[in-house]
Design a protein around this motif. Sequence first.
Motif, short mmCIF file in Angstrom:
data_model
loop_
_atom_site.label_atom_id
_atom_site.label_comp_id
_atom_site.label_asym_id
_atom_site.label_seq_id
_atom_site.Cartn_x
_atom_site.Cartn_y
_atom_site.Cartn_z
N PRO A 56 0.82 -1.22 0.00
CA PRO A 56 0.00 0.00 0.00
C PRO A 56 0.85 1.27 0.00
CG PRO A 56 -0.81 -1.57 1.63
CD PRO A 56 0.53 -2.04 1.19
N THR A 57 2.04 1.19 0.58
CA THR A 57 2.94 2.36 0.58
C THR A 57 3.31 2.76 -0.85
OG1 THR A 57 3.87 1.66 2.71
CG2 THR A 57 5.13 3.25 1.42
N PHE A 58 3.65 1.77 -1.68
CA PHE A 58 4.03 2.07 -3.06
C PHE A 58 2.82 2.54 -3.87
CE2 PHE A 58 7.38 -1.01 -1.79
CZ PHE A 58 8.47 -0.16 -1.94
N PHE A 59 1.65 1.97 -3.58
CA PHE A 59 0.44 2.45 -4.27
C PHE A 59 0.16 3.90 -3.91
CE2 PHE A 59 -1.90 -1.85 -5.07
CZ PHE A 59 -0.93 -2.18 -5.98
N LEU A 60 0.30 4.25 -2.63
CA LEU A 60 0.07 5.63 -2.21
C LEU A 60 1.10 6.57 -2.83
CD1 LEU A 60 -0.85 5.17 1.56
CD2 LEU A 60 -2.36 5.93 -0.28
N ARG A 61 2.33 6.11 -2.94
CA ARG A 61 3.36 6.94 -3.57
C ARG A 61 2.97 7.25 -5.01
NH1 ARG A 61 7.05 10.79 -2.59
NH2 ARG A 61 8.76 10.74 -4.09
N PHE A 62 2.40 6.24 -5.68
CA PHE A 62 1.96 6.44 -7.06
C PHE A 62 0.77 7.39 -7.14
CE2 PHE A 62 -0.94 5.25 -10.51
CZ PHE A 62 -0.11 5.45 -11.60
N THR A 63 -0.25 7.15 -6.32
CA THR A 63 -1.47 7.96 -6.43
C THR A 63 -1.24 9.41 -6.02
OG1 THR A 63 -2.17 7.29 -4.20
CG2 THR A 63 -2.97 5.98 -6.06
N ARG A 64 -0.34 9.63 -5.07
CA ARG A 64 -0.10 11.00 -4.60
C ARG A 64 0.80 11.80 -5.55
NH1 ARG A 64 0.72 10.41 2.00
NH2 ARG A 64 -1.34 9.48 2.43
N THR A 65 1.33 11.14 -6.57
CA THR A 65 2.17 11.86 -7.53
C THR A 65 1.56 11.83 -8.93
OG1 THR A 65 3.48 9.83 -7.81
CG2 THR A 65 4.32 11.49 -6.27
N HIS A 66 0.24 11.62 -8.98
CA HIS A 66 -0.46 11.66 -10.26
C HIS A 66 -1.82 12.30 -10.08
CE1 HIS A 66 2.13 9.44 -13.04
NE2 HIS A 66 2.50 8.72 -11.99
N LYS A 67 -2.37 12.78 -11.19
CA LYS A 67 -3.71 13.31 -11.17
C LYS A 67 -4.70 12.20 -10.82
CE LYS A 67 -2.79 17.07 -14.40
NZ LYS A 67 -3.14 17.69 -15.70
N PRO A 68 -5.84 12.55 -10.20
CA PRO A 68 -6.76 11.53 -9.69
C PRO A 68 -7.16 10.45 -10.69
CG PRO A 68 -7.39 13.68 -8.88
CD PRO A 68 -6.28 13.92 -9.85
N LEU A 69 -7.42 10.83 -11.94
CA LEU A 69 -7.88 9.84 -12.91
C LEU A 69 -6.78 8.83 -13.22
CD1 LEU A 69 -10.15 8.90 -14.73
CD2 LEU A 69 -9.26 10.41 -16.54
N ILE A 70 -5.57 9.31 -13.43
CA ILE A 70 -4.44 8.41 -13.68
C ILE A 70 -4.18 7.55 -12.43
CG2 ILE A 70 -1.97 8.27 -14.19
CD1 ILE A 70 -3.67 9.12 -16.54
N ALA A 71 -4.23 8.16 -11.26
CA ALA A 71 -4.00 7.43 -10.01
C ALA A 71 -5.02 6.31 -9.84
CB ALA A 71 -4.07 8.40 -8.83
N LEU A 72 -6.29 6.65 -10.07
CA LEU A 72 -7.35 5.65 -9.90
C LEU A 72 -7.20 4.51 -10.89
CD1 LEU A 72 -10.05 4.89 -8.52
CD2 LEU A 72 -11.21 6.21 -10.30
N ALA A 73 -6.93 4.83 -12.14
CA ALA A 73 -6.79 3.79 -13.17
C ALA A 73 -5.61 2.87 -12.88
CB ALA A 73 -6.63 4.44 -14.55
N GLY A 74 -4.49 3.46 -12.45
CA GLY A 74 -3.31 2.65 -12.18
C GLY A 74 -3.51 1.67 -11.04
N VAL A 75 -4.07 2.15 -9.93
CA VAL A 75 -4.28 1.27 -8.78
C VAL A 75 -5.37 0.24 -9.08
CG1 VAL A 75 -5.00 1.18 -6.37
CG2 VAL A 75 -3.42 2.94 -7.13
#
Length: 520
Positions: A56-75
């Motif tokens: 979850p730490t790596f997922f949060l690192r990803f989502t917090r460094t991308h716009k919401p739509l990209i973050a949501l799609a990636g996770v």
Amino acid sequence: MRYTESLADSPALHHRAGKGLFFNYRSFLWLALGTLLACFASNGIWDLSIAAWLYPTFFLRFTRTHKPLIALAGVWLANVVSIIFVLYESRFPGGPTVILFGAFLIFATIFTLPYLLDRLLTERIGSRSVLLMTLVFPLGRVACEYLLSFVPFGGVFSLGYTQHSNLPLLQLLSVTGVYGISFLITWFASVVAWIWEQRFFWDRIRPLTLLYTGVLVLILLGGGIRLAFFTPSAQTVRIAGVTVSKATSRHASKYIHGEHIDLAQARTAFTIISNELFALSQREARAGAKIVIWAEKDVLTLEDDKAHLIERAQSLAQQEHIYLEMGLAVVHKQATSLELLQNQAILINPEGKVVWTYNKAHPVPGLENIPPGDGTVPVSTTPYGRLANVLCFDADFPSLLQQAGHKGIDIMLVPALDWAGIDPWHTQHATFRAIENGYSLVRQTSQGLSETVDYQGHILAATDYYTTDQQTMVAAVPIQGTWTLYAQIGDLFSWLCCAGLFLLTRLAIFMRSQPQTLAK
């Protein structure tokens, strides 16, 4: 320096807001690493407990460094990958159906929501309090896990189950249930993600780091004290679990395989199986067992023959002065197969009387097309403590098992039937109910791990169907359970998490735009 300094003053916020953020391809490496770790923290046979704390730490690192739509799609895609991995390693009988795959995709979507909430809410809440900011993600995760516990698949995807070997940590179950452990894991991820954003600058991260570390140490210390100074010391009773051997199952199956089912041959097969179970039960009774338990659906019977089978069991229980817990399947003949009508557990006392007939409350979706039972856990007071009973998949529903804890049960009997793809994790999940509710648990499993644990989670006996031909489990089980807070208050912790998430959402929506600070 102020403890909950405004995120506007944090280098992390400026990094988030930059235009180059969208093209931060390095963050996709963190997503890939998180996806790999998530595959080994999805409650499967290859789980690694440490992976649940890290991914979850790596997922949060990803989502917090991308716009919401990209973050949501990636996770979401990462969650889908881990779900497919779980389906692969679980090897569902007959393969995953379209309905099963669709349900798992819904789960992947739901478990993406905490990341979306974190992405949308943390910047605004962080301007008020960094501590509150780090709580958004764990509160969201617990809320999702708790709500999913009411669907037909129960709580099988709770992160807390990945920690089944950590007994000091598991003592928290007696207070919060499995959701407290999920909260600790995801709060850790949220705190570490924030520390990462602060570039590990000690003056910034010290207060929150010490706070989380202190909470975790206190929980582990409390669990260690409970294990060291409050061990079960009650008198014990000898309980034996018996299961039909693989050789006998193969021999009996010859009579009921083919293009057409012949009633006479089916009865021959059922008799071969029941004869072995009665012989094994008698052997264990004469070796000193006072309670004998069969596995789920260990014996099959036609509806017309059920009464005779029960009469045989009554005679054995009376003759050997034992409590006999039968796991049986009542079937009906069709042209080319046997249709399951009832999945039952029947307890017979030493006087030869039927104490209860329990119908499975939660049939497995896609595998058991039978009406569910009424969901009432049966209870009986005996010289060996207060006994209760559920069947296999029922133990994946904490609210059902809490009935027994609230009634002061001492020993929970769980006849079960698994398969290789969910061995041993399905049994390990069930043992959480013992610590939560303060009773010992005896799970006798065909085609899986049989295990007996006390109310602190100590393994008293275990045997695996796939490592021995004749699976018999014998354990000395404490006849007295213990009081737990969880058994009394139930899922209050989960409700508080849901309420906390609602309040933080309201705070993020309605708070003033000006950053505020709290004193250190």
